[in-house]
Design a protein around this motif. Structure first.
Motif, PDB file in Angstrom:
ATOM      1  N   ALA A   1      14.943 -21.562   0.646  1.00 21.59           N
ATOM      2  CA  ALA A   1      15.784 -20.399   0.377  1.00 21.59           C
ATOM      3  C   ALA A   1      15.235 -19.134   1.030  1.00 21.59           C
ATOM      4  O   ALA A   1      15.994 -18.246   1.431  1.00 21.59           O
ATOM      5  N   LEU A   2      13.908 -19.053   1.148  1.00 23.97           N
ATOM      6  CA  LEU A   2      13.276 -17.865   1.735  1.00 23.97           C
ATOM      7  C   LEU A   2      13.239 -17.906   3.260  1.00 23.97           C
ATOM      8  O   LEU A   2      13.089 -16.860   3.907  1.00 23.97           O
ATOM      9  N   ALA A   3      13.353 -19.074   3.826  1.00 19.89           N
ATOM     10  CA  ALA A   3      13.258 -19.208   5.285  1.00 19.89           C
ATOM     11  C   ALA A   3      14.286 -18.303   5.970  1.00 19.89           C
ATOM     12  O   ALA A   3      15.465 -18.297   5.622  1.00 19.89           O
TER      13      ALA A   3
ATOM     14  N   GLY B   1       0.806  -1.212   0.000  1.00 21.86           N
ATOM     15  CA  GLY B   1       0.000   0.000   0.000  1.00 21.86           C
ATOM     16  C   GLY B   1       0.838   1.260   0.000  1.00 21.86           C
ATOM     17  O   GLY B   1       0.339   2.339  -0.296  1.00 21.86           O
ATOM     18  N   GLU B   2       2.131   1.148   0.349  1.00 22.34           N
ATOM     19  CA  GLU B   2       2.997   2.311   0.290  1.00 22.34           C
ATOM     20  C   GLU B   2       3.308   2.649  -1.160  1.00 22.34           C
ATOM     21  O   GLU B   2       3.115   1.844  -2.072  1.00 22.34           O
ATOM     22  N   ALA B   3       3.832   3.857  -1.391  1.00 23.73           N
ATOM     23  CA  ALA B   3       4.124   4.307  -2.747  1.00 23.73           C
ATOM     24  C   ALA B   3       5.140   3.397  -3.415  1.00 23.73           C
ATOM     25  O   ALA B   3       5.001   3.030  -4.584  1.00 23.73           O
ATOM     26  N   GLU B   4       6.191   3.016  -2.696  1.00 22.90           N
ATOM     27  CA  GLU B   4       7.186   2.097  -3.242  1.00 22.90           C
ATOM     28  C   GLU B   4       7.223   0.851  -2.376  1.00 22.90           C
ATOM     29  O   GLU B   4       7.384   0.933  -1.162  1.00 22.90           O
ATOM     30  N   VAL B   5       7.075  -0.298  -3.007  1.00 22.70           N
ATOM     31  CA  VAL B   5       7.050  -1.578  -2.307  1.00 22.70           C
ATOM     32  C   VAL B   5       8.282  -2.373  -2.709  1.00 22.70           C
ATOM     33  O   VAL B   5       8.670  -2.412  -3.875  1.00 22.70           O
ATOM     34  N   ARG B   6       8.919  -2.992  -1.732  1.00 22.22           N
ATOM     35  CA  ARG B   6      10.092  -3.831  -2.007  1.00 22.22           C
ATOM     36  C   ARG B   6       9.607  -5.236  -2.364  1.00 22.22           C
ATOM     37  O   ARG B   6       8.979  -5.910  -1.547  1.00 22.22           O
ATOM     38  N   ILE B   7       9.926  -5.645  -3.580  1.00 18.45           N
ATOM     39  CA  ILE B   7       9.378  -6.885  -4.130  1.00 18.45           C
ATOM     40  C   ILE B   7      10.508  -7.807  -4.562  1.00 18.45           C
ATOM     41  O   ILE B   7      11.457  -7.380  -5.220  1.00 18.45           O
ATOM     42  N   CYS B   8      10.382  -9.074  -4.198  1.00 18.78           N
ATOM     43  CA  CYS B   8      11.293 -10.109  -4.671  1.00 18.78           C
ATOM     44  C   CYS B   8      10.518 -11.019  -5.621  1.00 18.78           C
ATOM     45  O   CYS B   8       9.468 -11.552  -5.242  1.00 18.78           O
TER      46      CYS B   8
ATOM     47  N   ILE C   1      18.290 -10.974  -0.094  1.00 16.31           N
ATOM     48  CA  ILE C   1      16.893 -10.641   0.204  1.00 16.31           C
ATOM     49  C   ILE C   1      16.721 -10.470   1.709  1.00 16.31           C
ATOM     50  O   ILE C   1      17.055 -11.361   2.492  1.00 16.31           O
ATOM     51  N   ASP C   2      16.200  -9.318   2.114  1.00 17.49           N
ATOM     52  CA  ASP C   2      16.028  -9.040   3.540  1.00 17.49           C
ATOM     53  C   ASP C   2      14.673  -8.412   3.796  1.00 17.49           C
ATOM     54  O   ASP C   2      14.445  -7.249   3.515  1.00 17.49           O
TER      55      ASP C   2
END
Length: 308
Positions: free
Chosen positions: A92-94, A3-10, A71-72
């Motif tokens: 890998a995501l854990a 919902g924020e203007a910029e979203v951190r996406i993987c 990725i953090d």
């Protein structure tokens, strides 16, 4: 946060689907990192992602990596890998996800979100993809048609749908995601294997004598298995399946693209899934079995046997 203007996406899986939807999100101004194979990673890091659509070709800024080490705690993860790699991605995501990280599975098949969620111990939202895409080269995705998403209901789904829609990805939330997943599965079962053994585009495939009858047999078998699994399908499922070729006539299935590149397919999670579930419920699925075996044989043959 979503919902924020910029979203951190993987985007985990820098193939055609991941690059297309990730590219649209990057174009909308979001911070997108792709996880993929070295060739795509090097190309994206060198000059951005090439996004080719009917409106034209453009290059969008993004980052890429070959693994999840960097990725953090992203706000959103799009899982776009093959179904056979689902547990590998979960591992890998854990430890790299925040408590509010939303996870969206844009994979073929009907049980990937369940498998991811079980491995990660958290909710994963299913998404059904209705888009024809292909990789035209390293870090270069080409859109052939479609582009809508249907996602399952969850506390985050309304915000996710808003984010995606603002990026130009028409997204709706379904209260019956199982029915939607099976509808997409049946479409894949009808098109993917036939397109692959051709290899043929959807339009060319349907022009072949007997193809429609084979597809109808596939759909009828899938309907019987879905009913045995307690899944309700739309009454016009046959019409929906047959209409896909008209919307994406030039598309070749992802299974066809995999075979042409000498890569493993997802046939065991498509027609093969129907065969397994049919066996569990005592329902014959001879057409789905024949197509599953045909693709498995083509996989064993390798791309050289199909080049001539």
């Amino acid at each position: 946060m979503i919902g924020e203007a910029e979203v951190r996406i993987c985007v985990f899986g820098a193939g055609a689907i991941g690059c297309y939807f990730g590219g649209l999100l990057a174009r909308a101004g979001h911070d997108v990192t792709f996880i993929g194979r070295p060739a795509h990673v090097e190309a994206i890091n060198a000059r951005g992602l090439i996004l080719e659509t009917a409106a034209g070709t453009e290059t969008v800024a993004a980052r890429a990596a070959v693994d999840a080490e960097g990725i953090d705690r992203p706000d959103l993860v799009l899982v776009c890998v093959k179904s056979a790699d689902t547990e590998t991605v979960a591992d890998a995501l854990a430890g790299r996800l925040g408590p509010q990280t939303a996870i969206l599975s844009l994979q073929n098949g009907v049980d990937n979100a369940e498998r991811l969620g079980a491995r990660l111990g958290r909710e994963v939202v299913s998404a059904i993809v209705y888009a024809g895409t292909g990789m035209a080269g390293p870090g270069h995705v080409k859109h052939h048609g479609g582009g809508d998403l249907v996602i399952g209901a969850s506390p985050a789904s309304t915000d996710l749908a808003g984010l995606l829609t603002k990026a130009g990805i028409s997204t709706t939330v379904s209260d019956d995601i199982d029915g939607a997943l099976w509808t997409k599965l049946i479409t894949n079962c009808a098109y993917n294997a036939l397109s692959a053994v051709g290899p043929a585009s959807y339009a060319a495939m349907l022009e072949t004598d007997g193809a429609r009858e084979v597809m109808l047999n596939v759909v009828r078998e899938c309907e019987a298995v879905a009913a045995a699994c307690g899944v309700t399908l739309p009454p016009d499922i046959v019409d929906r399946v047959m209409a896909v070729a008209g919307r994406m006539p030039a598309q070749m299935s992802s299974t066809a693209q995999d075979l042409l590149r000498g890569k493993p397919t997802e046939i065991d999670f498509l027609n093969g899934h129907v065969v397994r579930k049919g066996a569990e419920h005592g329902i014959p699925t001879p057409t789905n079995l024949a197509l599953t075996v045909a693709v498995r044989l083509a996989e064993q043959g390798g791309p050289s046997t199909r080049a001539g």
